[in-house]
Design an enzyme around this catalytic site. Structure first.
Site, PDB file in Angstrom:
ATOM      1  N   LYS A  13       0.823  -1.207   0.000  1.00  0.00           N
ATOM      2  CA  LYS A  13       0.000   0.000   0.000  1.00  0.00           C
ATOM      3  C   LYS A  13       0.861   1.263   0.000  1.00  0.00           C
ATOM      4  O   LYS A  13       0.590   2.213  -0.746  1.00  0.00           O
ATOM      5  CB  LYS A  13      -0.923  -0.025   1.222  1.00  0.00           C
ATOM      6  CG  LYS A  13      -1.775   1.204   1.422  1.00  0.00           C
ATOM      7  CD  LYS A  13      -2.821   0.972   2.497  1.00  0.00           C
ATOM      8  CE  LYS A  13      -2.210   0.727   3.854  1.00  0.00           C
ATOM      9  NZ  LYS A  13      -1.743   1.978   4.512  1.00  0.00           N
ATOM     10  N   ARG A  88      -9.980   3.368   9.896  1.00  0.00           N
ATOM     11  CA  ARG A  88      -9.504   2.066  10.378  1.00  0.00           C
ATOM     12  C   ARG A  88     -10.626   1.221  10.982  1.00  0.00           C
ATOM     13  O   ARG A  88     -10.431   0.042  11.236  1.00  0.00           O
ATOM     14  CB  ARG A  88      -8.402   2.254  11.433  1.00  0.00           C
ATOM     15  CG  ARG A  88      -7.092   2.779  10.876  1.00  0.00           C
ATOM     16  CD  ARG A  88      -6.042   2.819  11.961  1.00  0.00           C
ATOM     17  NE  ARG A  88      -4.781   3.378  11.494  1.00  0.00           N
ATOM     18  CZ  ARG A  88      -3.815   2.676  10.925  1.00  0.00           C
ATOM     19  NH1 ARG A  88      -3.983   1.382  10.748  1.00  0.00           N
ATOM     20  NH2 ARG A  88      -2.697   3.254  10.553  1.00  0.00           N
ATOM     21  N   ARG A 127      10.929  -7.677   5.527  1.00  0.00           N
ATOM     22  CA  ARG A 127      10.842  -6.225   5.355  1.00  0.00           C
ATOM     23  C   ARG A 127      11.754  -5.495   6.333  1.00  0.00           C
ATOM     24  O   ARG A 127      11.885  -5.869   7.492  1.00  0.00           O
ATOM     25  CB  ARG A 127       9.387  -5.776   5.563  1.00  0.00           C
ATOM     26  CG  ARG A 127       9.166  -4.321   5.237  1.00  0.00           C
ATOM     27  CD  ARG A 127       7.706  -3.995   5.055  1.00  0.00           C
ATOM     28  NE  ARG A 127       6.959  -3.995   6.300  1.00  0.00           N
ATOM     29  CZ  ARG A 127       5.730  -3.501   6.416  1.00  0.00           C
ATOM     30  NH1 ARG A 127       5.111  -3.004   5.361  1.00  0.00           N
ATOM     31  NH2 ARG A 127       5.103  -3.538   7.571  1.00  0.00           N
ATOM     32  N   ARG A 161      10.843  -3.852  12.229  1.00  0.00           N
ATOM     33  CA  ARG A 161       9.851  -3.651  13.266  1.00  0.00           C
ATOM     34  C   ARG A 161       9.568  -4.959  13.990  1.00  0.00           C
ATOM     35  O   ARG A 161       9.578  -6.023  13.387  1.00  0.00           O
ATOM     36  CB  ARG A 161       8.547  -3.118  12.660  1.00  0.00           C
ATOM     37  CG  ARG A 161       8.696  -1.731  12.108  1.00  0.00           C
ATOM     38  CD  ARG A 161       7.499  -1.150  11.405  1.00  0.00           C
ATOM     39  NE  ARG A 161       6.281  -1.949  11.380  1.00  0.00           N
ATOM     40  CZ  ARG A 161       5.127  -1.478  10.913  1.00  0.00           C
ATOM     41  NH1 ARG A 161       5.049  -0.249  10.443  1.00  0.00           N
ATOM     42  NH2 ARG A 161       4.061  -2.221  10.889  1.00  0.00           N
ATOM     43  N   ARG A 172      -1.084 -10.308  13.834  1.00  0.00           N
ATOM     44  CA  ARG A 172      -1.277  -8.942  13.341  1.00  0.00           C
ATOM     45  C   ARG A 172      -2.182  -8.926  12.108  1.00  0.00           C
ATOM     46  O   ARG A 172      -3.083  -8.098  11.987  1.00  0.00           O
ATOM     47  CB  ARG A 172       0.082  -8.337  13.022  1.00  0.00           C
ATOM     48  CG  ARG A 172       0.047  -6.904  12.535  1.00  0.00           C
ATOM     49  CD  ARG A 172       1.460  -6.422  12.296  1.00  0.00           C
ATOM     50  NE  ARG A 172       1.460  -5.161  11.577  1.00  0.00           N
ATOM     51  CZ  ARG A 172       2.405  -4.798  10.730  1.00  0.00           C
ATOM     52  NH1 ARG A 172       3.396  -5.627  10.464  1.00  0.00           N
ATOM     53  NH2 ARG A 172       2.355  -3.629  10.134  1.00  0.00           N
TER      54      ARG A 172
END
Length: 216
Positions: A13, A88, A127, A161, A172
């Site tokens: 995104k 959200r 990532r 992260r 998640r």
């Protein structure tokens, strides 16, 4: 041209959002940027948000919604905007409808970058992020052009992260799927939802994104 971009963590995104703003020159309005700007400029809603953040508390929806309204009322949104990270929840989705109505604006399209959850687990585990500017890379699929150097800002400090580590990714994703489904259904009912297969090369995904935007 007023757009919302959606997608699960790791779906690409952010990458597509960057391409949209580069190609169309509309402001990229992300939740984090809105909060930082509102607090920096000491707007009424920014100061209220800061009072919660300073205490380590969650910012209530009514404050978040107020900050969104402040941002969408600014002059640079006259020719359009790209909302990223808001709404959200379905409550925020309904609030956005009211905000836009009060500003005589409307959403033209909701672009959803879809990738299956099992593929995202593999993506997220690889990532890493530039600590200086937040640019996102991947150890296999999207390496910096020069190893160890951020393409965007030239920084050399990267990190992964905690919630990108394999042991936390599945939970998640599950939380995000549950939260986003009612929003996707809402925009599907309004004939605004455009879902794109994100499990392809970045250029191929953007070609579809561009086709959608150009048809508006």
């Amino acid at each position: 041209m007023n757009l919302v971009i959606m997608g699960l963590p790791g779906a690409g995104k952010g990458t597509q959002a960057e391409r949209i703003i580069d190609a169309y020159g509309i402001p990229h309005i992300s939740t984090g940027d809105m909060f930082r700007d509102a607090m920096k400029n000491e707007t009424a809603m920014g100061l209220e948000a800061k009072s919660y953040i300073d205490k380590g508390a969650l910012v209530p929806d009514e404050v978040t919604n107020g900050i969104v309204k402040e941002r969408l009322a600014q002059p640079d949104t006259k020719s359009g905007f790209l909302l990223d990270g808001f709404p959200r929840t379905i409550d925020q989705t309904n609030a956005l409808e009211e905000i836009l109505k009060s500003l005589d604006k409307k959403i033209d399209a909701v672009i959803n970058i879809h990738v299956e959850a099992d593929i995202l687990v593999d993506r997220l585990a690889g990532r890493f992020i530039c600590r200086d500017c937040g640019a996102t890379y991947h150890k296999v699929n999207n390496k910096p052009k020069v190893e160890g150097t951020c393409d965007r800002c030239g920084g050399h400090d990267f990190y992964q992260r905690e919630d990108d580590k394999p042991e936390t990714v599945k939970n998640r994703l599950s939380v995000n799927i549950t939260g986003s489904q009612p929003i996707l259904e809402f925009y599907e009912d309004q004939k605004l939802l455009q879902t794109i297969d994100g499990n392809r090369e970045i250029d191929a995904v953007f070609a579809d994104v561009k086709s959608i935007i150009d048809s508006i």
